[in-house]
Design a protein around this motif. Sequence first.
Motif, short mmCIF file in Angstrom:
data_model
loop_
_atom_site.label_atom_id
_atom_site.label_comp_id
_atom_site.label_asym_id
_atom_site.label_seq_id
_atom_site.Cartn_x
_atom_site.Cartn_y
_atom_site.Cartn_z
N ASN A 134 47.37 44.05 18.51
CA ASN A 134 48.48 44.68 18.75
C ASN A 134 48.37 46.27 18.68
N VAL A 135 49.08 47.33 19.63
CA VAL A 135 49.18 48.18 18.75
C VAL A 135 49.90 48.81 19.50
N ASN A 136 51.04 49.61 18.65
CA ASN A 136 52.51 49.99 19.20
C ASN A 136 52.17 51.69 19.25
N VAL A 137 52.67 52.36 19.79
CA VAL A 137 52.80 54.22 19.48
C VAL A 137 53.21 54.41 20.31
N LEU A 138 54.94 53.68 20.68
CA LEU A 138 56.06 54.34 21.62
C LEU A 138 57.30 54.28 20.24
N THR A 139 57.40 53.80 19.07
CA THR A 139 58.60 53.77 17.89
C THR A 139 57.98 53.19 17.10
N ASP A 140 59.55 53.58 16.34
CA ASP A 140 58.20 53.34 14.59
C ASP A 140 58.71 52.13 13.90
N SER A 141 58.73 51.89 12.91
CA SER A 141 58.54 50.23 12.27
C SER A 141 60.28 49.82 12.74
N TYR A 142 61.03 50.75 12.39
CA TYR A 142 62.48 50.47 12.88
C TYR A 142 62.51 50.02 14.57
N GLY A 143 61.86 49.94 14.95
CA GLY A 143 62.22 50.02 16.11
C GLY A 143 63.04 51.35 17.31
N LYS A 144 62.63 52.80 16.46
CA LYS A 144 63.26 54.21 16.68
C LYS A 144 62.09 54.54 18.07
N LEU A 145 62.63 55.60 19.04
CA LEU A 145 61.90 56.04 19.97
C LEU A 145 61.16 57.54 19.26
N LEU A 146 60.45 57.00 19.76
CA LEU A 146 59.08 58.28 18.63
C LEU A 146 58.15 59.34 19.41
N ALA A 164 46.79 41.65 3.45
CA ALA A 164 46.79 40.86 2.18
C ALA A 164 47.25 42.06 1.45
N LYS A 165 46.11 42.94 1.72
CA LYS A 165 45.79 44.69 0.66
C LYS A 165 47.27 45.57 0.67
N ALA A 166 47.70 45.62 2.22
CA ALA A 166 48.67 45.91 2.61
C ALA A 166 49.99 45.75 2.19
N ASP A 167 50.30 44.50 2.17
CA ASP A 167 51.32 43.69 1.42
C ASP A 167 51.13 43.93 -0.08
N LYS A 168 50.20 43.60 -1.24
CA LYS A 168 50.17 44.18 -2.37
C LYS A 168 50.38 45.39 -2.86
N LEU A 169 50.33 46.24 -2.08
CA LEU A 169 50.58 47.47 -2.03
C LEU A 169 52.09 47.69 -2.15
N THR A 170 52.62 47.03 -0.94
CA THR A 170 53.86 47.37 -0.54
C THR A 170 55.15 46.25 -0.93
N GLY A 171 54.05 44.96 -0.57
CA GLY A 171 55.79 44.19 -1.00
C GLY A 171 55.35 43.70 1.41
N LYS A 172 55.36 42.62 0.97
CA LYS A 172 55.34 41.76 2.27
C LYS A 172 56.39 42.47 3.52
N ALA A 173 56.32 43.69 4.15
CA ALA A 173 57.40 43.84 5.04
C ALA A 173 57.90 42.97 5.89
N THR A 174 59.64 43.45 5.80
CA THR A 174 60.39 42.43 6.65
C THR A 174 60.61 42.26 8.36
N PRO A 175 60.51 41.49 9.41
CA PRO A 175 60.30 42.05 10.59
C PRO A 175 61.50 42.25 10.97
N VAL A 176 62.13 43.05 11.66
CA VAL A 176 63.34 44.06 11.93
C VAL A 176 63.53 42.75 13.06
N GLU A 177 64.33 42.72 13.50
CA GLU A 177 65.11 42.15 14.66
C GLU A 177 66.02 42.91 15.36
N PHE A 178 65.71 42.48 16.70
CA PHE A 178 66.34 43.55 17.41
C PHE A 178 67.17 42.45 18.28
N SER A 179 68.38 42.61 18.52
CA SER A 179 69.25 42.25 19.38
C SER A 179 69.87 42.63 19.63
#
Length: 510
Positions: free
Chosen positions: A381-393, A474-489
């Motif tokens: 699945n692809v996102n082209v509307l928001t950033d990783s924090y859900g901000k419109l860009l 796994a490569k991305a996680d090794k380089l940056t640490g596992k991303a914490t999912p952003v909760e939208f409420s």
Amino acid sequence: MLNPSLLNEINQIPGFENKKAFAGAFAAKPNGRMAARPIKFVTPGTNKKFSLDYILDAVGLKDGMTISFHHCLRNGDAVMLYVIDAIAKKGIRDLTLAVSSLSAVQDCLLPYFEQGVITAIDTSGNRGKLGAYVQQGKLKKPAIYRTHGGRARAIETGELHINVAFIAAPCCDKYGNINGVQGKSACGSLGYAMPDAEYADFVVAVTDGYTETALDYVSIPQTQVDYITEVDSIGDPAGIATGSIRVSKSPAELVISKYAADVIAATEYFRDGMVFQFGSGGMAIATASFIREKMLQDSIVASAGVGGVSGFHVQMLNEGLIKTFYDPQDFDVTAIQSLGTNPRHHEISASAYANPFSANPYVNMLDFAVLSATEIDVDFNVNVLTDSYGKLLGAPGGHPDAAAGAKLTVITMPLLRNRLPMLLDHVSTIVTPGESIDILVTEYGIAVNPRRQDVTDMLRGKALPIKSMEELKAKADKLTGKATPVEFSGKLCGLVEYRDGTIIDVIHQI
């Protein structure tokens, strides 16, 4: 799949009672007929040119109506501010702004939102101050984000009814014929304004290129234009035509682009007579440059190019590497000039380009499309509307349309941006479903969607760094640490439509 309780919440909003959840890229089937177009009549010799103040009264614009604009002027646009300021001075309020897309230049409209002149948005994308305003939950109802093809579909089925369309017209004759290739503010193809011109109750040409002489090149015909108003400037040419589109010079992006070209060349879709689409970003143009080299080496000629046009596409057209081009929008001066002079360079409407509820939109011709992403997840699945924090860009634009139509859809994307992973378990906002994405190309390797075993077979033994999505994750996680999912409420403040009109995701207040 959209949460049923969330869909129920959407269906409680006036005007959104019949919204349905996305069920698959080709699950929704159209029925019924297209919307009726308005009947228009003028007596011979009728003058169409008036002041904007007169026109606003003549069209009967009043509270609660929908006005539309196109974005072909991009960051050079001055028409929206000019028109909306005049509307505000008449005391008209509670309008829906239906625009093919909003750019940073439209941040100047914020006061009119705050005053209640505009209370709803229907667009492909918005960002900056207007994006923040939307995500503060200040609109009367959630904004709607449509694809380019989805917007054309909504207009032509009557789902999006436009009362008055204001068309920024670089050149307009006294009869109402419009084109975008002449005049001091030439912006090229007016493809995104064409559905508005055809179906709006009233069409107003706003021009700084008025002429008494009938045009020989016509994008939008006089039969659709009710009124003309002349202004000093419809926009800043520096923002309309930004010069040549860059080929990326970033080493990582060039690696990605070279991989992407190698992948495409290793498939059956790289062939004489192929049809393709490249975006306007640095990696897309770099990929196109590598494809060009391979075409020259193998004496391959594409039968057509589809989508937005840059100077690089024009170069390939002039070199004979592309026989013809179907163009809904232009990105630079070279493309604009080509559209006006080259008979093999064709202007098409947003509907012809990508409307899924038409006999065969041009995106269906695509052998392959090279597209970008802000994020992608393990299900493609692809996102082209928001950033990783859900901000419109960003904006859906034609991304889901091209991905659905192409036989092979390639996403070029760095695995990391600003030390953040771009490959996640779940993207912040789904815009293009994973079933439409075939290959992810990163600087750390290439992943093929398991749905496309045929593509995996084509690439086998081609000395490409093929990896599974899980290996890249796994490569991305090794380089940056596992991303914490952003909760939208927070409050629901935007609906992300798939091209067929179903809701594929939502935007929350942040």
